[in-house]
Design an enzyme around this catalytic site. Structure first.
Site, PDB file in Angstrom:
ATOM      1  CE  LYS A 212     -30.387 106.046 -44.992  1.00 48.81           C
ATOM      2  NZ  LYS A 212     -30.928 107.571 -45.304  1.00 48.81           N
ATOM      3  N   GLY A 265     -38.794 109.697 -38.296  1.00 50.22           N
ATOM      4  CA  GLY A 265     -39.200 109.340 -39.667  1.00 50.22           C
ATOM      5  C   GLY A 265     -40.714 108.881 -39.538  1.00 50.22           C
ATOM      6  CB  THR A 267     -45.800 105.386 -38.835  1.00 53.22           C
ATOM      7  OG1 THR A 267     -46.224 106.558 -38.254  1.00 53.22           O
ATOM      8  CG2 THR A 267     -46.461 104.329 -38.107  1.00 53.22           C
ATOM      9  N   GLY A 268     -44.431 104.177 -41.114  1.00 50.36           N
ATOM     10  CA  GLY A 268     -44.163 102.551 -41.985  1.00 50.36           C
ATOM     11  C   GLY A 268     -42.892 102.231 -41.920  1.00 50.36           C
ATOM     12  CB  VAL A 269     -39.562 103.906 -42.398  1.00 51.04           C
ATOM     13  CG1 VAL A 269     -38.094 103.658 -41.850  1.00 51.04           C
ATOM     14  CG2 VAL A 269     -39.569 104.213 -43.680  1.00 51.04           C
ATOM     15  CD  GLU A 293     -41.248 112.696 -33.605  1.00 52.17           C
ATOM     16  OE1 GLU A 293     -42.456 112.520 -34.281  1.00 52.17           O
ATOM     17  OE2 GLU A 293     -40.425 113.454 -33.752  1.00 52.17           O
ATOM     18  CB  CYS A 327     -43.366 115.352 -36.258  1.00 49.63           C
ATOM     19  SG  CYS A 327     -41.936 114.973 -37.137  1.00 49.63           S
ATOM     20  CD  GLU A 425     -47.081 111.988 -40.828  1.00 52.39           C
ATOM     21  OE1 GLU A 425     -46.503 112.754 -40.243  1.00 52.39           O
ATOM     22  OE2 GLU A 425     -46.836 111.133 -41.540  1.00 52.39           O
TER      23      GLU A 425
END
Length: 543
Positions: A212, A265, A267-269, A293, A327, A425
């Protein structure tokens, strides 16, 4: 069946073209840009090697020119996620059993196609779809992607060579299997190379993949998928779908054959993914590999002995190349009081000299941020800084989405080292600086280490070797990629394996053997040439 030991020596990094005025590469890239601008692509998903169109079309616009339509992609549903998993599992045995040299040559051919036939088209697709200037596209979509493919073949061949010792009368060998199931690759908008490497690294190791890509990178991702097909990748090995993330996650993370996720992507996801996987752990045939990462709040620590021009160049490039959407982008800087004034004055002049605009004008250093959502988030941080007495805008601070999603490169100064934009961030062209007392360098290192939950990249700029050594030691866990007298961006495959720890991910180091080990499952095989025929050992005899 193999009839020889096949060697894939370490390659050289792909040379970076400079796109100087009048150079052949500049002319070819401009032709590719013009050609793509004339087309409106109809972009399908690819499931079991077949183009799949749903009719639910989503338009793709260049972030710097939101009225232009580059094409449309076909949005999928949970049924397409299920079809992709089934297609992958159907070919898993054949793909994992394919001889190593046959697998390797598919990816080496893809690298050569990228280096030659498709170089300028891939760069142009990245420039238009992700709003990267020519140089940023070249080091990403061409060089880094080519390096990932070639170096990973070399790294994997070196892993396959690793074998256990044998004793007299027995022979031991190690078999490096692909995982038992399918791998989900979820890839970001900001790097075409990462978007391609996450599915291909797993596939190279003998795994089958559901991929994806971010909607912001589909325009270049679909080209890489077509290149893989041209290079001979069998149908079903990598299946590319455009399915809503939560929908795809619910299907994949509940499937008994889910074997791992390769993710870049937020951190929350990633945290949510990990939680879902944990909740479904009893459903799986095997423990899944979780490789990610994620975010960063990357720092530049400046020592009182630092060269001012070196600092300014590191901050200007590190914070504002690709609009700070790396990033690894420099997002917070700590300046010593003895040279802070000189650094700020020169940095303001440098930022004021940066042109902002379309990627088609090669004189623009800064282009657009990826989307309206990103634009609004960045503008929100800038607005807070404008209103807050703890912050001051030194340069920049303007933004507009009239034509595209343009945010001026912005430098915020704060007297509070824990100010909002020093900690959170932002993922945009915003750098926050804090001036510390020059005599308190060591104490400030503790501040750098404790301010952010992230630990991706960082740098120390100093002409004092003892200060460099001290910073390297005290910031040991503050950054997975640490730079001395340089900006904290620009990792090169094979030279600086990339990844961070803490809230920045699992630190599995893309661009090295470490990452590939995660997509392999070792089996030890022992063969005894003269097996025992009696259970009794000599120690049992008393006489």
């Amino acid at each position: 069946m193999q009839f020889g030991y096949f060697n894939y020596p370490s390659p050289a990094n792909e040379p970076v073209l400079n796109y100087a005025p009048g150079s052949p590469e500049k002319l070819n890239l401009k032709k590719a840009l013009a050609s793509l601008k004339k087309k409106t692509l109809d972009i399908p998903m690819y499931i079991n090697g077949k183009a799949v169109r749903t009719g639910k079309k989503i338009a793709i616009h260049p972030p710097h020119e939101n009225k232009h339509v580059l094409g449309h992609f076909h949005m999928g549903t949970k049924q397409h996620a299920e079809q992709a998993i089934n297609a992958a599992l159907k070919v898993r045995t054949n793909w994992s059993n394919m001889s190593w040299e046959a697998r390797a040559h598919i990816f080496l051919k893809a690298a050569d196609l990228l280096a030659t036939k498709y170089r300028f088209e891939m760069n142009a697709a990245t420039m238009l779809g992700q709003s990267k200037n020519a140089y940023q596209a070249e080091i990403d979509a061409a060089c880094e992607l080519i390096d990932f493919l070639r170096f990973n073949v070399h790294f994997l061949s070196e892993i396959y060579k690793q074998q256990p010792i044998s004793a007299p009368g027995i022979h031991n060998r190690m078999e490096w299997r692909g995982l038992e199931g399918f791998v989900l690759a979820v890839t970001p908008f900001n790097f075409t190379a990462i978007g391609a490497n996450l599915p291909s690294a797993a596939a190279m190791c003998g795994n089958v993949v559901v991929w994806k890509p971010s909607e912001g990178q589909i325009y270049s991702a679909q080209l890489f998928m077509r290149i893989l097909k041209e290079a001979g990748l069998p149908d079903g090995v990598i299946n590319m779908v455009y399915v809503d993330g939560p929908v795809l996650g619910n299907i994949c993370f509940r499937h008994p054959d889910f074997a791992g996720v390769h993710f870049t992507g937020s951190t929350g996801v990633f945290n949510h993914m990990w939680k879902q996987i944990g909740e479904n752990i009893d459903n799986y045939k095997t423990y899944p590999r979780i490789v990610g990462e994620t975010g960063g709040k990357d720092f530049v620590m400046v020592h009182p002995t630092a060269d001012v021009d070196t600092v300014v160049a590191a901050l200007a490039r590190g914070a504002f190349e690709y609009q700070g959407q790396k990033c690894s982008a420099a997002s917070r800087a700590y300046l010593p009081s003895n040279i802070a004034k000189a650094i700020k004055e020169k940095l303001v002049l440098a930022v004021q000299s940066m042109k902002v605009g379309s990627v088609e004008d090669f004189s623009n250093f800064v282009n657009a941020v990826i989307s309206e959502k990103s634009f609004d988030k960045i503008a929100g941080y800038i607005n807070k800084a404008k209103k807050d007495k703890k912050a001051k805008i030194l340069v920049g601070g303007n933004y507009s989405k009239k034509i595209g999603y343009f945010v001026e490169p912005t430098v915020i100064e704060t007297a509070d080292p824990k100010y909002l934009t020093m900690c959170e961030e932002i993922f945009g062209p915003v750098l926050t600086i804090y001036t510390y007392p020059a005599a308190k360098f060591e104490k400030t290192l503790d501040l750098v280490n404790s301010t952010s939950k992230y630990a991706l990249t960082g740098s120390i700029i100093s002409q004092d070797r003892s200060a460099i050594e001290l910073a390297t030691e005290k910031l040991r866990h503050a950054a997975g990629n640490f730079y001395i007298n340089d900006k904290p961006t620009g990792a090169v495959v094979g030279q600086q394996p990339f990844g961070g720890a803490r809230a920045s991910g699992t630190n599995d180091k893309a661009g090295s053997m470490l990452n590939l080990y995660r997509w392999l499952s070792a089996r030890t095989i022992k063969e005894t040439f003269n097996p025992p025929t009696d259970y009794k050992y000599p120690f049992l005899n008393e006489a």
